[in-house]
Design a protein around this motif. Sequence first.
Motif, short mmCIF file in Angstrom:
data_model
loop_
_atom_site.label_atom_id
_atom_site.label_comp_id
_atom_site.label_asym_id
_atom_site.label_seq_id
_atom_site.Cartn_x
_atom_site.Cartn_y
_atom_site.Cartn_z
N GLN B 657 61.96 8.11 12.40
CA GLN B 657 61.60 7.22 11.29
C GLN B 657 60.75 8.02 10.31
OE1 GLN B 657 59.65 3.62 12.45
NE2 GLN B 657 59.37 2.96 10.32
N ARG B 661 60.88 2.97 5.06
CA ARG B 661 62.18 2.60 4.51
C ARG B 661 63.33 3.46 5.02
NH1 ARG B 661 61.98 -1.11 0.99
NH2 ARG B 661 60.06 -1.57 -0.15
N LEU B 662 62.98 4.61 5.54
CA LEU B 662 64.05 5.57 5.82
C LEU B 662 64.01 6.04 7.27
CD1 LEU B 662 66.14 6.65 3.82
CD2 LEU B 662 64.69 8.66 3.48
N SER B 663 65.15 5.98 7.92
CA SER B 663 65.28 6.51 9.27
C SER B 663 66.46 7.47 9.32
CB SER B 663 65.53 5.38 10.28
OG SER B 663 64.36 4.62 10.46
N LEU B 664 66.25 8.56 10.03
CA LEU B 664 67.32 9.53 10.22
C LEU B 664 67.75 9.49 11.68
CD1 LEU B 664 65.75 12.60 8.35
CD2 LEU B 664 67.17 10.77 7.41
N VAL B 717 71.83 7.87 8.30
CA VAL B 717 70.62 7.50 7.56
C VAL B 717 70.64 6.00 7.37
CG1 VAL B 717 69.36 7.72 5.39
CG2 VAL B 717 70.57 9.70 6.31
N TRP B 719 68.76 3.28 5.21
CA TRP B 719 67.87 3.19 4.05
C TRP B 719 67.67 1.72 3.72
CZ3 TRP B 719 69.54 4.32 -1.65
CH2 TRP B 719 68.42 4.21 -2.49
N LYS B 720 66.45 1.27 3.96
CA LYS B 720 66.13 -0.13 3.71
C LYS B 720 65.83 -0.32 2.22
CE LYS B 720 65.39 -3.99 6.05
NZ LYS B 720 66.29 -4.52 7.04
N LEU B 721 66.59 -1.16 1.56
CA LEU B 721 66.40 -1.37 0.13
C LEU B 721 65.33 -2.44 -0.11
CD1 LEU B 721 70.18 -1.50 -0.84
CD2 LEU B 721 68.65 0.46 -1.00
N ASP B 731 70.11 -3.27 3.37
CA ASP B 731 70.03 -1.85 3.69
C ASP B 731 71.37 -1.18 3.48
OD1 ASP B 731 71.61 -1.43 6.16
OD2 ASP B 731 70.13 -2.73 7.11
N THR B 733 73.55 1.87 5.19
CA THR B 733 73.64 2.73 6.37
C THR B 733 74.69 3.79 6.10
OG1 THR B 733 73.03 0.89 7.80
CG2 THR B 733 74.06 2.79 8.84
N TYR B 780 77.00 -1.49 3.58
CA TYR B 780 75.93 -2.27 2.94
C TYR B 780 75.72 -3.53 3.78
CZ TYR B 780 73.63 -5.31 -0.47
OH TYR B 780 72.76 -6.16 -1.10
#
Lengths: 302, 784
Positions: B657, B661-664, B717, B719-721, B731, B733, B780
């Motif tokens: 994390q 907002r962002l997790s890899l 990835v 990515w929570k918007l 989000d 993905t 999405y």
Amino acid sequence: MKAKQLVAAIGLGSLLLAAAGCNLEKEVDVVLPAYTPELVVECYLQAGQVPRLTVVESGAYLPTRVDTGQPTITLPTATTPTLGLGLPNGITIQLPVDVTARLTLPSGQVVPLRFAPGIDPVTRKVFTHIGTTPLAMQPGQRFALDVRDTRGHNVTGTASVPTFIPIDTVRYGFNGLSGGDRRANVVTRWTDPAATANFYYLLLNNSREPNDDAGDYLLNDQLFNGQTYTALTTFRFMPGDTMTATLFHMEPQYYNFLQSVEGAVRANGNPFAQPARIRSTVQGGLGVFTVLVSDRRTVILE
Amino acid sequence: MPTRICTSSRAAIILTLLGLLAPHLGWAQVRHILSGLVRGTDGTALPGATVAVPSLGLGTATDELGRYRLEIPTGSQEVTVSFVGYLPQTFRVNMGRNQQRDLALAPSDNELSEVVVQGQQTLQEKLETTQMGVERLTVREAKLLPALFGEVDILKTLQLKPGVQSGGEGSSGLFVRGGSADQNLVLLDNALVYNPNHLFGLFSVFNSDAVQSVDLYKSGFPAQFGGRLSSVIDVKMREGSREKFTVNGGIGLIASRLSLEGPINNGKGSFLVSGRRTYFDIFTRALNRANASDESWRPIPDYYFHDFNAKANYTLGEKDQVFATAYLGRDVFGFNSFGNLSANFSWGNTLGTLRWQHTFSPQLTANTQVGVTSYRYKLGSAFDIASFGLTSTIRDYNARVDFDYAPHPAHQVRFGGSVTHHTFGVGRLQVETGDNSLNIDDDISYPALEGGLYASDSWKVSDKLQAEVGLRLSGFSSEGRVYGGIEPRAAVRYSLSDNLALKANYALMYQYAHLVSNTGASLPTDIWYPTRLSVKPQRSQQVSTGFSLLLFGGKFLLTDEVYYKWAANQVDFRDGAQIFANPNLDQEFLFGRGWSYGNELYLEKKEGKTTGWIGYTLAWAWRRFPPQRGTDGINDGRDYYPSYDRRHNLNVVVLHQLNTRLSLTSSFVYTSGAPATLPAGRFPLQNVPGGDLLAVPVYPDRNTYRLIPYHRLDLGVVWKLRPVRFGTERDLTFSVYNAYDRRNAYFVYFEVSRDQTTDVINGFTAQQVSLFPIIPSVTYNFKF
């Protein structure tokens, strides 16, 4: 639809997304299991025909092109028959020359088959050994074959004479279109005896290409025991074609052999198939020794 | 011999009886039971939530229904309840008697709660559980990982666990510890799912929006499970929100999802409906239309699949609650453009259940369920004047009752039973012609009855020693004959220290329904066949042992398990068998035995910004089918590897994390090459006069060739918007499947090679086919 096409369809999404020209197939080197060649016999006895036998050797699937040192004859390429499955001329069949063969008649008489390789001018089939006199036979009688070479191979087999099952009718019908789209189908009917388990091989030939089948059907009577069966084709034959239907009534061993051949051939290129091992009707080698009993009808599609 | 009762392991039976009959032994300290239900404030049951008394080092996790039960010494104690994505709750309880306390956790204010990387089952709980070989996975975890075409697939995530093999590239098929795919008991809310795959195994039938969690049991099977040999995959559907009406869904590259949920009658109940559909067919139709004028174009068949899930629950009173679950899924292939030939092929599962939960007392609850489940495939084709149809179905009507009884703080007893009426529609062939020249309608169907009774006790013998012993009596009746067996189950855990536990277990399983397949893969056309006089029940036994060790202050859990499994009465087909519409299908069967063994090493980190696991499995799987009934068996009776045997299997999963907002995420897979059967020799077959000349391949022993090793790296990835308005979530993905574009081997075939000038055949070349190159995708997801 072939399995490869199915796989291609499954991968369609990936193909749409991946870079253009992305190739999912490539040539690879594989090391196959070691293979020891065996004698392969093909002998189809028929009433009133001089017996003929073909003995060849199986080889490694991917040959190393190293001379095995075995005595062989290479038939001229030009006279070699056409391979099935759309393969063109060009296969050279290696024939071992050190093979002796004996046929035992129902009477117990042993008939040697002499080595005299050639090609039947009508059927375009290669043979290596031939008898001297036409065969007489009755249903239920039993023949035996013994084939051996100088290298210790010995192939044996027995075959019984099946009963004769007549074709009831061979009919055809047109698709109702005209001009170049007009096509006919062929409908072959016969009646299955109820008392026994029966096995059939139906072969359709078009006179335009008499040595290539225009359709073949391998059947057993589990679903129509004792009933009249109708074998259908699609509308695919041209007006004016001369069609011959040949119905072989066969021993279960021959049926199993053809079924295993079909399973082995179709497994190539199909990731879902379990390849079948060949169930030969002979022992000590590969191949088939059987008696052909057939009925034949010819119709002209007009 | 009409009845066949098998017994084994008297020791396990005695242990079970001892466990059931001695609830009052060895419990010196006075304790009382705190029990109840943990839900979200929206009413959703929360399985896997942690209920703990930190000061005493006591803790437990809620079960699949959100229930918990904790034995606490007399006195005032502080209890904490936590669950990923929800605010933890703490309360004080005075334990002078047994008490019941239901709790409602509020969702975390953190809008990124879904991507908080924290497992539901803590490492400490995994250390303390008696069971081995169990993996619990939540959809929240699965959603983080990169996925093929962006389609979250909970079964594929399970393949990343040690001891679990996939059937091949991209497949959702599970092959657990040397067992075949049909030996998995796949349950959706306790209803059997016969075929858990779409598109020949590329996707599972479980829509991630509708699933709450999945438990995979590889060994140490609890006694309430039976009917399959190798694993239990227990999938629980999510319950709808009791608080507010919510819509969520996702738009992906190949499929879209939409779910609706909300309260019923002011929160006394809730509902959830969820659907998913692919749109391959839209692309393929467009391609076919665009190429309609090209005579060489081979039209691509239309294909799509869809799923529909529904679940409702309603609280009838303080002690009663009812649940209803439904699922309908179909795969549909169709084409009608090949001249005068049209064909369609559809298959899928349908199931529905109704469950009533009644709480008699804090010590005793009961769940009674009735349900129906079916699987069917239908293949239809029409050409010219003839039509052809082939159908195979299996339909079950099931009733079961399960009791949970806590007679003493040291014992948790489960007992119950189930009965299922099966109808095996092995095959129906229909052939008709317009002129009535041919009319075949052959229907092969077998009814059967299957039942099971079980009892088990989770027995805390001492603080160091815990055991779970159980017995299951299973039976199967078909064609007037009864088959059955006693299935002992036992698992023990011994704590050497606070950080180290030794575990061992044993299980015997019977399987009465057999999926017979003459392919190396699991296909929708495979046929379910009942135990009959000619087909004995499959039976397996498994022993496994190992240890669990907490490392680095409890941040890591290292687990090592060794297992040995042996199975009798395994079913396969003889080579070249005729499986479709064969009234004597059992004559094509071969029977043999299988065995497998291996070691699974697993290092796991479940909390913190960086989490993940490394799993390595060293394993062998074997089969032996001796000559029988006039056949050579398989390989003339010599041992061989099944197609899913893999010697080495390494999985590395890392989730990081970066910020709120962002997790890899990434996963890497390496497995040894799959066994395959390639021809060793060939011979020419001239055929009868008029027949075609064939080049016939000669196959050696089964699976003697190995494809190249498989390895693949996937990257993702999440990515929570920013929400467009309060209470909404969005989000994106991103996934990259096969990131370094490895050409893994799907299969190898041989192609004729020709001289380019003469077109004469000059040999054969081996061609390796891969299924998927690098595949980027984006999905999405939204919720409002």
